[in-house]
Design an enzyme around this catalytic site. Sequence first.
Site, PDB file in Angstrom:
ATOM      1  N   GLU A   1     -12.246 -23.407  13.542  1.00 42.66           N
ATOM      2  CA  GLU A   1     -11.671 -23.090  12.240  1.00 42.66           C
ATOM      3  C   GLU A   1     -12.338 -21.863  11.618  1.00 42.66           C
ATOM      4  OE1 GLU A   1     -12.012 -26.195   9.357  1.00 42.66           O
ATOM      5  OE2 GLU A   1     -11.271 -24.885   7.768  1.00 42.66           O
TER       6      GLU A   1
ATOM      7  N   TYR B   1       0.800  -1.230   0.000  1.00 43.16           N
ATOM      8  CA  TYR B   1       0.000   0.000   0.000  1.00 43.16           C
ATOM      9  C   TYR B   1       0.833   1.282   0.000  1.00 43.16           C
ATOM     10  CZ  TYR B   1      -4.366  -2.462   0.027  1.00 43.16           C
ATOM     11  OH  TYR B   1      -5.408  -3.237  -0.343  1.00 43.16           O
TER      12      TYR B   1
END
Length: 159
Positions: free
Chosen positions: A112, A31
């Site tokens: 998860e 960025y």
Amino acid sequence: MLQWAQLFRVLECMHAALSCGAYMTKRDIYYRDVALFSNQRTVDDMVDRIAITLNLSRTQLGVGATSKGLVIGPVAFARERPRRFKQETTLIPDPVQGLSVYAKVDWVLVVEKDAVFETLTAHAFLDHAPGAGCLVTGKGYPDVGTRWMLTQISQQCPT
Ligand SMILES: *[C@@H]1O[C@H](CO)[C@@H](O)[C@H](O)[C@H]1NC(C)=O
């Protein structure tokens, strides 16, 4: 020419971060100059090549991974042991940041899926569960930070 420009831009970012004891992620580097790198892969490859060339780890180069793991419960990331633990969802930092893990838990539950984590948190799962525990998600395959935190907790709270 483009590759040289990209290489020097990455080195410049690494140097800037290392000289002020900070750290940045590959995403931060991207960025800094989206136009030059055009995609995240370019930065990732460049960082890997620099690490291999200099025979240094990503950590030694001051480049961390983008954190994505979340934890809620009596776990904190700090330079000193906190007086009390906050019960709020916390982003698990990359070990490059040099923070320590402080935990006071009887159990750890790793899920998860982010969605399962959100659902359990929304239903105040920790308030209903027995003892002091923490809920963790790596949002899919756990990243370095999440695995590092779990290792630290298992050493601090072996039972
Ligand atoms: C690379 O670094 C490792 C660990 O610091 C060291 O054992 C190894 O000899 C180094 N390799 C080269 C080619 O310098």
